[in-house]
Design a protein around this motif. Structure first.
Motif, short mmCIF file in Angstrom:
data_model
loop_
_atom_site.label_atom_id
_atom_site.label_comp_id
_atom_site.label_asym_id
_atom_site.label_seq_id
_atom_site.Cartn_x
_atom_site.Cartn_y
_atom_site.Cartn_z
N ARG A 195 0.40 -1.43 -0.02
CA ARG A 195 -0.22 -0.07 0.27
C ARG A 195 0.73 0.74 0.22
N LEU A 196 2.12 1.21 0.03
CA LEU A 196 3.40 2.45 0.18
C LEU A 196 2.86 2.72 -1.57
N THR A 197 3.27 1.82 -2.61
CA THR A 197 2.92 2.73 -3.78
C THR A 197 1.56 2.08 -4.50
N GLY A 198 1.48 0.47 -3.87
CA GLY A 198 0.74 0.00 -4.76
C GLY A 198 0.90 -1.10 -5.75
N THR A 199 2.70 -1.30 -5.39
CA THR A 199 3.76 -2.14 -6.34
C THR A 199 3.20 -3.52 -5.77
N SER A 200 3.07 -4.27 -6.45
CA SER A 200 2.74 -5.74 -6.28
C SER A 200 4.94 -6.25 -5.71
N VAL A 201 4.45 -7.40 -4.88
CA VAL A 201 5.48 -7.71 -3.94
C VAL A 201 4.99 -9.21 -3.73
N SER A 202 6.25 -9.73 -4.29
CA SER A 202 6.59 -11.89 -3.88
C SER A 202 7.46 -11.91 -3.63
N TRP A 203 7.48 -12.97 -2.37
CA TRP A 203 8.67 -13.74 -2.28
C TRP A 203 9.34 -15.36 -2.67
N HIS A 204 10.65 -15.60 -1.82
CA HIS A 204 11.02 -16.46 -3.20
C HIS A 204 12.16 -16.67 -2.12
N ALA A 205 12.20 -18.89 -1.75
CA ALA A 205 13.30 -19.07 -0.88
C ALA A 205 15.24 -18.71 -1.50
N THR A 206 14.79 -18.47 -2.90
CA THR A 206 15.83 -17.98 -3.74
C THR A 206 16.41 -17.12 -4.83
N LEU A 207 17.27 -16.80 -5.59
CA LEU A 207 17.53 -16.00 -6.22
C LEU A 207 17.05 -16.40 -7.27
N GLU A 208 17.14 -17.95 -7.72
CA GLU A 208 16.55 -18.51 -9.19
C GLU A 208 15.61 -18.57 -9.28
#
Length: 482
Positions: free
Chosen positions: A229-242
């Motif tokens: 909600r800070l900028t309306g930007t999508s956020v996702s999480w990952h265990a590794t950079l790959e």
């Protein structure tokens, strides 16, 4: 990777160690006296040894020699005081029939899925075990945001940009970055934020600090999307950079991430360079020992020595190498070379070979590395020279810039002007906090303006921390590395 190294080691060892004129290696067990580690917070180091069985005297009667049989200790029904992680580490050593590397010990202590230091707790801030730059002042995240926006402009302001942070802690850095950049809509609208984090506890904190909400797709054709909600930007999480989607221009932030990557330690002994290992002593305590033979990681030690001068190597008694850091850097360089973008690495370290830097911190105090594993943070100095060489070897399409001190980096981006602007509209208490935070980020040693208790004096990290950038060559040198 380990299987490949083992295979390589077994086929190459004879030629590798037989032909090296400059290095000698541990080839046999030794019964020499224990050596003492040079680390101020480590325990003694012993050589692994085997004993020769005495020849038996021939006898007409049939006899059985039971001297070599294993005599287990008497079983006790008393409850063990060992933690689950300690039991796990001891079981690994017992199952292997010998010691484990310092790197494997470090990895288990920090990221074991059940009991790792980072996995189930918030370790940051004054109530945690250590404080990072984003927790010191909002200005740090704001200045990193300036760097990211400048690089985005050099890239031609792409409509889609992967902004990746490795090991985001509480998410404070990205949150401050978004707040500072919120007025630049073209920039924030292009962002897709990817947090590379393995700790479920920290993922929840990041979700909260980024003010995230779950947004359902109105047509039901797509998966549920998480929005800041800070900028309306999508956020996702990952265990590794790959796991972060490729094919999109990418900017990667690695702030105090490399220092937590496992390191292998080598020590010069009378037999040459031997890897330092972790074993269990007779009194069931962890102890350091030296490997009896060359280990697979010796190949990485040779690689690191290839990048160094003979004079530098000759002065060393101990060496730390991080294969994980080398491999991560190669992955970053290849992605930037193919997709465009850059990476910013900020950490404490050296622009050269690192000797004996591994340390443990619990509640803001240094403790023994082997003491109660899982209750203290383990970290080591970052070898920035190895990062440079790894990136340059991985891709011809990237250029490496720096390192420069954190003080130079933040100063060139305008932190001095930012702190002055903030001081114009704040209370006295806020002003003290701003000055303290500013000094910690760019100062060196104790703050000269401090009038409080000496033990609470702010310590500057401005010269201890270094900044390095890896960028696609087409974009030119990034600010402020021109």
């Amino acid at each position: 990777m380990l299987r490949r190294l083992l295979s390589q080691a077994s086929t190459q060892r004879r030629s590798l160690f037989g032909t090296s004129a400059s290095l000698s290696w541990c080839r046999q067990y030794s019964s020499s006296p224990p050596l003492t580690s040079q680390s101020p917070n480590s325990t003694s180091v012993e050589h692994l040894g085997d004993t020769e069985a005495s020849p038996t005297v021939p006898s007409a009667a049939i006899s059985i020699d039971r001297s070599g049989l294993y005599n287990p200790p008497e079983h006790s029904h008393e409850p063990s005081s060992d933690s689950e992680l300690v039991k796990h580490l001891k079981s690994i050593i017992k199952f292997r029939g010998g010691p484990i590397s310092v790197a494997e010990y470090m990895e288990e202590v920090l990221t074991n899925p059940k009991a790792g230091f980072y996995i189930n707790r918030d370790v940051f801030g004054t109530e945690g075990d250590f404080i990072t730059s984003p927790e010191v002042s909002q200005m740090f995240g704001e200045m990193v945001g300036v760097w990211v926006m400048c690089l985005w402009e050099q890239m031609g302001q792409p409509k889609k940009l992967n902004l990746v942070e490795l090991g985001p802690g509480r998410g404070t850095l990205v949150a401050d970055l978004l707040r500072g950049a919120s007025k630049f809509r073209n920039f924030t609208d292009s962002l897709q934020i990817h947090m590379v984090e393995c700790s479920p506890t920290l993922q929840k904190l990041q979700y909260q600090n980024l003010k995230c909400i779950n947004k359902n797709d109105a047509d039901g054709d797509a998966e549920e999307q998480i929005i800041s909600r800070l900028t309306g930007t999508s956020v996702s999480w990952h265990a590794t950079l790959e796991q972060v989607p490729a094919g999109v221009p990418t900017i990667i932030i690695a702030h105090e991430f490399y220092d937590a990557l496992p390191v292998h330690q080598f020590q010069r002994a009378s037999r040459g360079w031997c890897e330092k290992m972790v074993d269990v002593s007779e009194n069931s305590m962890f102890q350091f020992v030296l490997s009896a033979q060359p280990t697979p990681t010796t190949l990485y030690l040779l690689k690191r020595f290839k990048w160094a001068e003979n004079e530098e190597i000759a002065k060393l008694e101990q060496v730390e190498v991080s294969p994980k850091a080398m491999e991560l850097t190669q992955e970053i360089a290849k992605r930037i070379g193919s997709d465009g973008g850059g990476a910013l690495i900020i950490d404490y370290g050296l622009n050269g070979i690192v000797s004996d830097s591994l340390q443990a911190i619990r509640k803001h105090e240094f403790v023994n590395i082997l003491d109660n594993p899982g209750t203290a943070d383990l970290s080591a100095y970052v070898d920035f020279a190895a990062i440079r060489h790894s990136a340059e070897e991985a891709s011809d399409d990237v250029s490496v810039h720096g390192p420069m001190t954190q003080s130079q980096f933040l100063g060139s981006l305008g932190i001095n002007f930012r702190v002055e602007a903030l001081l114009e509209n704040c209370t006295d208490e806020q002003a003290d906090s701003l000055r303290t935070g500013y000094w910690r980020l760019v100062g060196e040693g104790e703050a000269p303006f401090w009038e409080g208790p000496e033990e609470q004096a702010p310590i500057g990290m401005g010269t201890r921390y270094l900044a390095m950038a890896i960028v696609n060559k087409k974009q030119g040198a990034p600010v402020p590395f021109q």
